[in-house]
Design an enzyme around this catalytic site. Sequence first.
Site, PDB file in Angstrom:
ATOM      1  N   LYS A  40      66.856  33.725  52.175  1.00  0.00           N
ATOM      2  CA  LYS A  40      65.631  34.102  51.468  1.00  0.00           C
ATOM      3  C   LYS A  40      65.541  33.460  50.087  1.00  0.00           C
ATOM      4  CE  LYS A  40      63.468  37.869  52.465  1.00  0.00           C
ATOM      5  NZ  LYS A  40      62.720  37.407  53.627  1.00  0.00           N
ATOM      6  N   GLY A  41      66.692  33.291  49.422  1.00  0.00           N
ATOM      7  CA  GLY A  41      66.677  32.671  48.103  1.00  0.00           C
ATOM      8  C   GLY A  41      66.218  31.220  48.183  1.00  0.00           C
ATOM      9  N   GLU A 138      70.271  39.436  49.329  1.00  0.00           N
ATOM     10  CA  GLU A 138      71.253  38.764  50.179  1.00  0.00           C
ATOM     11  C   GLU A 138      72.461  38.244  49.389  1.00  0.00           C
ATOM     12  OE1 GLU A 138      68.567  37.404  54.014  1.00  0.00           O
ATOM     13  OE2 GLU A 138      69.005  35.864  52.522  1.00  0.00           O
ATOM     14  N   ASN A 182      57.876  43.896  52.820  1.00  0.00           N
ATOM     15  CA  ASN A 182      56.957  43.890  53.956  1.00  0.00           C
ATOM     16  C   ASN A 182      56.812  45.344  54.424  1.00  0.00           C
ATOM     17  OD1 ASN A 182      59.134  44.510  55.670  1.00  0.00           O
ATOM     18  ND2 ASN A 182      59.382  42.402  56.379  1.00  0.00           N
ATOM     19  N   GLY A 218      47.375  40.741  56.175  1.00  0.00           N
ATOM     20  CA  GLY A 218      47.244  40.453  54.743  1.00  0.00           C
ATOM     21  C   GLY A 218      48.219  41.260  53.912  1.00  0.00           C
ATOM     22  N   GLY A 246      56.935  35.556  54.524  1.00  0.00           N
ATOM     23  CA  GLY A 246      57.068  36.396  53.328  1.00  0.00           C
ATOM     24  C   GLY A 246      57.629  35.605  52.157  1.00  0.00           C
ATOM     25  N   ASP A 247      58.579  34.715  52.423  1.00  0.00           N
ATOM     26  CA  ASP A 247      59.170  33.922  51.339  1.00  0.00           C
ATOM     27  C   ASP A 247      58.172  32.902  50.784  1.00  0.00           C
ATOM     28  OD1 ASP A 247      61.581  35.290  51.625  1.00  0.00           O
ATOM     29  OD2 ASP A 247      62.279  33.903  53.160  1.00  0.00           O
TER      30      ASP A 247
END
Length: 295
Positions: A40-41, A138, A182, A218, A246-247
């Site tokens: 995710k980073g 994470e 989310n 959305g 999402g990222d």
Amino acid sequence: MTRITVLGSTNMDLVAYVTTAPRSGETVTGHEFRTIPGGKGANQAVAAARAGAEVAMIGAVGTDDFGRRLRATLEGSGVDIDLLRTTEGPTGTAHIVVDRDGANSIVVIPGANGSVTSLSHADRAVIAEARSLLLQLELPMSAVLEGAEVARRNGVRTILTPAPAQPLPSQLLAATDLLVPNEHEAATLTGISGDPQRAAEALLAQVPEVVITLGARGCLYASRAQSEPVAVLAPPVTAVDTTGAGDTFVGALAVALAEGRPMIDALTWASSAAALSVQRAGAATSMPYRGEIDA
Ligand code: ADP
Ligand code: NA
């Protein structure tokens, strides 16, 4: 250019594509295997850099080929990796099984990410100089907390993606300016599922601003400064691969906010970026550049 620092994970995603995922004790034959740069980073860093910010990434890769490839991916998108450590041992990996419906199950092995337990002087300096700090969950919590604390002391906006979902320490919530879960993460954090409006309002007891992302529906924005949550619709598109949506959304949102754009403008722009990314395969490789988002 606006400066953003990401303190987070780098993983190589090892993806097996199958018809039906194996149950415990079962072996199935799949039809395709791919290695895809992720974490995710790293995903948020690539998204923000492509969206037009000067991005520095703090984290760690291992001494294996995955680590070299992740470095190259980040550098290729213009992310500054001077503070990305290389630690002895394996790079973080995510072992992903994707079935015919696109549903997935995932095992993450932190590898080098687990070595980032504290920050160096240089790490703290690059956080203090940024407009925004992007955090996820994470990396070891000790490093996340230290980063959030440095940002808070220096007036840097902290944007937290609470994934993987888990109870959040009060010290982290106190340093978070904008929380972006989310809907599943929002449900885990609040115990409220199926009612994002009520979940958003509950989260405002802990942080000043919340955006709950709702996939193709959305997102919902709530702030202590206004009475009602506001919905921002996602552009209707045909989704091919929602990995990293999402990222992409968070990376673009951070850039727009750091440039001083009003929240609803920023959310609309981030929604365009995420909608572009879901129309292409891959996570980091599918993230759009600024010109595409504007168009
Ligand atoms: P995550 O990837 O973290 O699970 P979401 O699935 O909520 O997060 O997606 C994040 C954002 O990406 C959404 O708020 C939306 O703007 C965009 N998005 C995701 N899926 C779609 C889709 N099928 N069509 C258009 N936009 C999407
Ligand atoms: Na995603």
